[in-house]
Design an enzyme around this catalytic site. Sequence first.
Site, PDB file in Angstrom:
ATOM      1  N   HIS A 106       0.859  -1.178   0.000  1.00  0.00           N
ATOM      2  CA  HIS A 106       0.000   0.000   0.000  1.00  0.00           C
ATOM      3  C   HIS A 106       0.901   1.235   0.000  1.00  0.00           C
ATOM      4  O   HIS A 106       1.856   1.294   0.773  1.00  0.00           O
ATOM      5  CB  HIS A 106      -0.911  -0.018   1.228  1.00  0.00           C
ATOM      6  CG  HIS A 106      -1.872   1.133   1.248  1.00  0.00           C
ATOM      7  ND1 HIS A 106      -2.951   1.198   0.393  1.00  0.00           N
ATOM      8  CD2 HIS A 106      -1.898   2.272   1.971  1.00  0.00           C
ATOM      9  CE1 HIS A 106      -3.610   2.323   0.616  1.00  0.00           C
ATOM     10  NE2 HIS A 106      -2.986   3.003   1.553  1.00  0.00           N
ATOM     11  N   LEU A 141      -9.510  -3.753   5.272  1.00  0.00           N
ATOM     12  CA  LEU A 141      -8.775  -3.183   4.138  1.00  0.00           C
ATOM     13  C   LEU A 141      -7.521  -2.425   4.587  1.00  0.00           C
ATOM     14  O   LEU A 141      -7.599  -1.570   5.478  1.00  0.00           O
ATOM     15  CB  LEU A 141      -9.704  -2.224   3.377  1.00  0.00           C
ATOM     16  CG  LEU A 141      -9.091  -1.555   2.132  1.00  0.00           C
ATOM     17  CD1 LEU A 141      -8.894  -2.569   1.024  1.00  0.00           C
ATOM     18  CD2 LEU A 141      -9.970  -0.400   1.662  1.00  0.00           C
TER      19      LEU A 141
HETATM   20  C1  GRF Z   1       1.264   0.899  -6.483  1.00  0.00           C
HETATM   21  O1  GRF Z   1       1.535   2.192  -6.055  1.00  0.00           O
HETATM   22  C2  GRF Z   1       0.622   0.116  -5.368  1.00  0.00           C
HETATM   23  O2  GRF Z   1       1.150   0.380  -4.120  1.00  0.00           O
HETATM   24  C3  GRF Z   1      -0.780   0.639  -5.473  1.00  0.00           C
HETATM   25  O3  GRF Z   1      -1.042   0.693  -6.852  1.00  0.00           O
HETATM   26  C4  GRF Z   1       0.172   0.869  -7.539  1.00  0.00           C
HETATM   27  C5  GRF Z   1       0.309  -0.276  -8.491  1.00  0.00           C
HETATM   28  O4  GRF Z   1       1.349  -0.111  -9.366  1.00  0.00           O
HETATM   29  N1  GRF Z   1      -1.701  -0.093  -4.694  1.00  0.00           N
HETATM   30  P1  GRF Z   1       1.884  -1.325 -10.253  1.00  0.00           P
HETATM   31  O5  GRF Z   1       0.680  -1.963 -10.937  1.00  0.00           O
HETATM   32  O6  GRF Z   1       2.595  -2.290  -9.353  1.00  0.00           O
HETATM   33  O7  GRF Z   1       2.782  -0.678 -11.244  1.00  0.00           O
END
Ligand code: GRF
Length: 198
Positions: A106, A141
């Site tokens: 996250h 969540l």
């Molecule tokens: C990342 O910043 C993740 O933490 C968030 O959504 C983004 C996903 O990026 N939940 P990716 O698909 O891994 O490039």
Amino acid sequence: MKQVVILISGRGSNMQAIVEAQIPGARIAAVIANRPDAAGLAWAAERGIATVGLDHRAYPSREAFDAALAESIDAFSPDLVVLAGFMRILGADFTARYAGRMFNIHPSLLPAFPGLHTHRRAIESGCKLAGCTVHFVTAELDHGPIVAQAAVPVLDEDDEHSLAARVLKEEHRLYPAAVRAFVEGRLAVDGLRVRQIG
Ligand code: GRF
């Protein structure tokens, strides 16, 4: 060899970082997306990784999608399920099934700013530090035992895009390291606290 299944929804840059880390003792058994057109799926397939596109819109309910997703995951007998930019809320039965063996990343320093628009909220709250968190997934969540965190500064000139880019760089370092610690059996969970052993 520990089997790892990675769930994505879009570009999958965290998934790519985990694949490219070539973690000793870990095999990326599959990449599964809830959007068949997720760019990350093509990237994984090009590298010979098994891929599954499971369109959540084709299921009548969250429970039905969760059940199909679990069936698809379990076909690869995973030791660890890794949510990497997987943008679906998962039901309590699903999270219970993978208790203690499912990670999420996250882009905030949890427990601050769970949910969406984390970067904007961090800036608007006047935070001087932002960051990312890898945690075990529970029914709540963006909650659950914290495995690892990384912090970055919030600069005066930041907007949510510049901050997101700075945090994402840390995500790509943090997530493979956390997966590696799990695969090496170095995580001891005690309530919400996770100690690294060895
Ligand atoms: C990342 O910043 C993740 O933490 C968030 O959504 C983004 C996903 O990026 N939940 P990716 O698909 O891994 O490039």
